[in-house]
Design a protein around this motif. Structure first.
Motif, short mmCIF file in Angstrom:
data_model
loop_
_atom_site.label_atom_id
_atom_site.label_comp_id
_atom_site.label_asym_id
_atom_site.label_seq_id
_atom_site.Cartn_x
_atom_site.Cartn_y
_atom_site.Cartn_z
N ALA A 18 -17.10 -60.43 -47.23
CA ALA A 18 -16.67 -59.03 -47.28
C ALA A 18 -15.69 -58.73 -46.15
CB ALA A 18 -17.87 -58.10 -47.21
N THR A 19 -15.97 -59.24 -44.98
CA THR A 19 -15.07 -59.05 -43.85
C THR A 19 -13.71 -59.70 -44.10
OG1 THR A 19 -16.97 -59.01 -42.37
CG2 THR A 19 -14.82 -59.34 -41.36
N VAL A 24 -7.96 -59.50 -45.73
CA VAL A 24 -6.88 -59.90 -46.65
C VAL A 24 -6.30 -58.68 -47.36
CG1 VAL A 24 -6.42 -61.19 -48.77
CG2 VAL A 24 -7.74 -62.25 -46.94
N ALA A 25 -7.16 -57.73 -47.73
CA ALA A 25 -6.68 -56.55 -48.43
C ALA A 25 -5.85 -55.64 -47.53
CB ALA A 25 -7.86 -55.77 -49.00
N LEU A 34 -2.91 -65.92 -40.96
CA LEU A 34 -4.09 -65.32 -41.59
C LEU A 34 -5.04 -66.41 -42.10
CD1 LEU A 34 -5.52 -62.73 -42.42
CD2 LEU A 34 -4.21 -62.78 -44.55
N ALA A 35 -4.48 -67.46 -42.67
CA ALA A 35 -5.30 -68.58 -43.12
C ALA A 35 -6.03 -69.22 -41.93
CB ALA A 35 -4.44 -69.61 -43.83
#
Length: 61
Positions: A18-19, A24-25, A34-35
């Protein structure tokens, strides 16, 4: 592995996922940085838990 340990892993994974989903959203695009953040956070979260509940459990038997 005990049922309680499996439930802990599942709940921890759901919270982590969820985090990551929120992260990502909230970003406009997926980047290598980010990866890296996602992989690093998975290592930081799951390796100590694995060592505590899975690897040490095998040594006790």
């Amino acid at each position: 592995m005990k049922t309680s340990v499996i439930i802990r892993f599942v709940l921890l994974f759901v919270a982590w996922a969820a985090t990551v989903g929120i992260l990502v959203a909230s970003t406009p695009r997926f980047t290598p940085y980010l990866a890296f953040v996602i992989v690093a956070s998975a290592i930081i979260v799951f390796v100590p838990v694995y060592k505590k509940y899975v690897r040490n459990d095998k040594n006790r038997k």
